[in-house]
Design a protein around this motif. Structure first.
Motif, PDB file in Angstrom:
ATOM      1  N   THR A  51       0.678  -1.325  -0.022  1.00 37.94           N
ATOM      2  CA  THR A  51       0.021   0.042   0.147  1.00 37.94           C
ATOM      3  C   THR A  51       0.678   1.499   0.015  1.00 37.94           C
ATOM      4  OG1 THR A  51      -0.405   0.030   2.424  1.00 37.94           O
ATOM      5  CG2 THR A  51      -2.086  -1.343   1.059  1.00 37.94           C
ATOM      6  N   ALA A  52       2.020   1.237   0.018  1.00 36.17           N
ATOM      7  CA  ALA A  52       3.085   2.390  -0.103  1.00 36.17           C
ATOM      8  C   ALA A  52       2.838   3.179  -1.263  1.00 36.17           C
ATOM      9  CB  ALA A  52       4.454   1.931   0.329  1.00 36.17           C
ATOM     10  N   THR A  53       2.838   4.549  -1.095  1.00 35.28           N
ATOM     11  CA  THR A  53       2.521   5.293  -2.092  1.00 35.28           C
ATOM     12  C   THR A  53       4.130   6.051  -2.415  1.00 35.28           C
ATOM     13  OG1 THR A  53       2.351   7.091  -0.478  1.00 35.28           O
ATOM     14  CG2 THR A  53       0.394   6.133  -1.269  1.00 35.28           C
ATOM     15  N   GLY A  54       4.252   6.268  -4.031  1.00 37.55           N
ATOM     16  CA  GLY A  54       5.444   6.680  -4.097  1.00 37.55           C
ATOM     17  C   GLY A  54       6.403   5.639  -4.386  1.00 37.55           C
ATOM     18  N   VAL A  55       6.264   4.343  -4.426  1.00 41.06           N
ATOM     19  CA  VAL A  55       7.179   3.220  -4.807  1.00 41.06           C
ATOM     20  C   VAL A  55       6.604   2.636  -5.945  1.00 41.06           C
ATOM     21  CG1 VAL A  55       7.789   1.161  -3.934  1.00 41.06           C
ATOM     22  CG2 VAL A  55       7.453   2.814  -2.317  1.00 41.06           C
ATOM     23  N   ASP A  56       7.452   2.637  -6.909  1.00 41.50           N
ATOM     24  CA  ASP A  56       7.339   1.992  -8.181  1.00 41.50           C
ATOM     25  C   ASP A  56       6.507   0.724  -8.039  1.00 41.50           C
ATOM     26  OD1 ASP A  56       8.149   0.189 -10.871  1.00 41.50           O
ATOM     27  OD2 ASP A  56       8.110   2.343 -11.506  1.00 41.50           O
ATOM     28  N   PRO A  57       5.681   0.182  -8.772  1.00 44.83           N
ATOM     29  CA  PRO A  57       4.747  -0.976  -8.540  1.00 44.83           C
ATOM     30  C   PRO A  57       6.039  -2.266  -8.809  1.00 44.83           C
ATOM     31  CG  PRO A  57       3.422   0.264  -9.481  1.00 44.83           C
ATOM     32  CD  PRO A  57       4.787   0.969  -9.781  1.00 44.83           C
ATOM     33  N   SER A  58       6.837  -2.132  -9.820  1.00 43.50           N
ATOM     34  CA  SER A  58       7.821  -3.213 -10.253  1.00 43.50           C
ATOM     35  C   SER A  58       8.621  -3.453  -9.008  1.00 43.50           C
ATOM     36  CB  SER A  58       8.459  -2.799 -11.441  1.00 43.50           C
ATOM     37  OG  SER A  58       9.400  -1.653 -11.187  1.00 43.50           O
ATOM     38  N   LEU A  59       9.100  -2.294  -8.186  1.00 44.10           N
ATOM     39  CA  LEU A  59       9.849  -2.571  -6.970  1.00 44.10           C
ATOM     40  C   LEU A  59       9.053  -3.024  -5.966  1.00 44.10           C
ATOM     41  CD1 LEU A  59      11.747   0.952  -7.133  1.00 44.10           C
ATOM     42  CD2 LEU A  59      12.812  -1.278  -7.989  1.00 44.10           C
ATOM     43  N   LYS A  60       8.030  -2.750  -5.802  1.00 50.72           N
ATOM     44  CA  LYS A  60       6.900  -3.575  -4.600  1.00 50.72           C
ATOM     45  C   LYS A  60       7.002  -4.987  -4.945  1.00 50.72           C
ATOM     46  CE  LYS A  60       3.722   0.066  -3.767  1.00 50.72           C
ATOM     47  NZ  LYS A  60       2.337   0.527  -3.985  1.00 50.72           N
ATOM     48  N   ALA A  61       6.863  -5.260  -6.324  1.00 51.21           N
ATOM     49  CA  ALA A  61       6.958  -6.797  -6.537  1.00 51.21           C
ATOM     50  C   ALA A  61       7.965  -7.411  -6.274  1.00 51.21           C
ATOM     51  CB  ALA A  61       6.570  -6.912  -8.244  1.00 51.21           C
ATOM     52  N   TYR A  62       9.247  -6.706  -6.693  1.00 55.03           N
ATOM     53  CA  TYR A  62      10.570  -7.267  -6.421  1.00 55.03           C
ATOM     54  C   TYR A  62      10.833  -7.468  -4.743  1.00 55.03           C
ATOM     55  CZ  TYR A  62      15.629  -7.677  -6.890  1.00 55.03           C
ATOM     56  OH  TYR A  62      16.709  -8.358  -7.007  1.00 55.03           O
ATOM     57  N   ALA A  63      10.246  -6.419  -4.148  1.00 54.10           N
ATOM     58  CA  ALA A  63      10.684  -6.578  -2.766  1.00 54.10           C
ATOM     59  C   ALA A  63       9.870  -7.561  -1.762  1.00 54.10           C
ATOM     60  CB  ALA A  63      10.175  -4.990  -1.927  1.00 54.10           C
ATOM     61  N   LEU A  64       8.595  -8.037  -2.533  1.00 55.65           N
ATOM     62  CA  LEU A  64       7.832  -9.164  -2.115  1.00 55.65           C
ATOM     63  C   LEU A  64       8.188 -10.538  -2.673  1.00 55.65           C
ATOM     64  CD1 LEU A  64       4.619  -7.117  -2.225  1.00 55.65           C
ATOM     65  CD2 LEU A  64       6.036  -7.820   0.051  1.00 55.65           C
ATOM     66  N   THR A  65       9.417 -10.565  -3.266  1.00 55.70           N
ATOM     67  CA  THR A  65       9.738 -11.775  -3.895  1.00 55.70           C
ATOM     68  C   THR A  65      10.309 -12.688  -2.868  1.00 55.70           C
ATOM     69  OG1 THR A  65      10.005 -10.844  -6.073  1.00 55.70           O
ATOM     70  CG2 THR A  65      11.285 -12.869  -5.696  1.00 55.70           C
ATOM     71  N   LEU A  66      10.137 -13.960  -2.847  1.00 52.22           N
ATOM     72  CA  LEU A  66      10.773 -14.957  -1.885  1.00 52.22           C
ATOM     73  C   LEU A  66      12.197 -15.239  -2.193  1.00 52.22           C
ATOM     74  CD1 LEU A  66       7.825 -17.693  -1.175  1.00 52.22           C
ATOM     75  CD2 LEU A  66       8.474 -15.753   0.282  1.00 52.22           C
ATOM     76  N   PRO A  67      13.007 -15.250  -1.400  1.00 57.05           N
ATOM     77  CA  PRO A  67      14.295 -15.677  -1.812  1.00 57.05           C
ATOM     78  C   PRO A  67      14.261 -17.166  -2.404  1.00 57.05           C
ATOM     79  CG  PRO A  67      14.146 -15.516   0.734  1.00 57.05           C
ATOM     80  CD  PRO A  67      12.774 -15.267   0.082  1.00 57.05           C
ATOM     81  N   SER A  68      15.383 -17.442  -3.248  1.00 52.76           N
ATOM     82  CA  SER A  68      15.400 -18.641  -4.046  1.00 52.76           C
ATOM     83  C   SER A  68      15.738 -19.791  -3.087  1.00 52.76           C
ATOM     84  CB  SER A  68      16.633 -18.411  -5.057  1.00 52.76           C
ATOM     85  OG  SER A  68      17.765 -18.519  -4.457  1.00 52.76           O
ATOM     86  N   LEU A  69      15.455 -20.866  -3.661  1.00 52.87           N
ATOM     87  CA  LEU A  69      15.975 -22.254  -2.859  1.00 52.87           C
ATOM     88  C   LEU A  69      17.238 -22.454  -2.706  1.00 52.87           C
ATOM     89  CD1 LEU A  69      13.177 -24.689  -4.403  1.00 52.87           C
ATOM     90  CD2 LEU A  69      13.065 -23.709  -2.196  1.00 52.87           C
ATOM     91  N   SER A  70      18.119 -21.874  -3.428  1.00 48.64           N
ATOM     92  CA  SER A  70      19.569 -21.793  -3.339  1.00 48.64           C
ATOM     93  C   SER A  70      19.797 -20.946  -2.061  1.00 48.64           C
ATOM     94  CB  SER A  70      20.233 -21.864  -4.447  1.00 48.64           C
ATOM     95  OG  SER A  70      19.979 -20.420  -5.136  1.00 48.64           O
ATOM     96  N   THR A  71      19.194 -19.977  -2.084  1.00 41.88           N
ATOM     97  CA  THR A  71      19.509 -18.797  -1.011  1.00 41.88           C
ATOM     98  C   THR A  71      19.313 -19.425   0.367  1.00 41.88           C
ATOM     99  OG1 THR A  71      19.489 -17.067  -2.625  1.00 41.88           O
ATOM    100  CG2 THR A  71      19.220 -16.507  -0.320  1.00 41.88           C
ATOM    101  N   LEU A  72      18.075 -19.944   0.200  1.00 41.94           N
ATOM    102  CA  LEU A  72      17.582 -20.489   1.567  1.00 41.94           C
ATOM    103  C   LEU A  72      18.446 -21.788   2.079  1.00 41.94           C
ATOM    104  CD1 LEU A  72      13.718 -20.568   0.702  1.00 41.94           C
ATOM    105  CD2 LEU A  72      14.836 -18.990   2.402  1.00 41.94           C
TER     106      LEU A  72
END
Length: 90
Positions: A51-72
């Motif tokens: 719900t943050a305003t002023g944040v690009d939607p693509s950056l929101k999507a990137y921020a909500l991406t789960l870590p990869s299995l290899s990273t975990l």
């Protein structure tokens, strides 16, 4: 971390905080006892990010991406692929 993920104006800081929070949540569920409830702090941070305003939607999507299995897997002392995928899956 939840505060940074939900409130930081720097998208990289949001992403990094989210990666750490998601890692903790997934690894907590990647145990023999099975899935755990998601922290209310994590849920609040996700909501604030969405719900943050002023944040690009693509950056929101990137921020909500789960870590990869290899990273975990790098965070595990003994890698259990079955438990890891069970904890990572929705």
């Amino acid at each position: 971390l939840a505060f940074l993920m939900g409130n930081d104006m720097d998208s990289f800081n949001r992403w990094e905080a989210g990666q750490k929070l998601f890692t903790k949540a997934v690894l907590a569920s990647a145990t023999p006892s099975g899935p755990q409830d998601v922290s209310p702090l994590l849920l609040s941070a996700v909501e604030k990010t969405l719900t943050a305003t002023g944040v690009d939607p693509s950056l929101k999507a990137y921020a909500l991406t789960l870590p990869s299995l290899s990273t975990l897997a790098e965070e595990m002392t003994v890698v259990d692929p079955d438990a890891l995928t069970a904890g990572w899956s929705p």
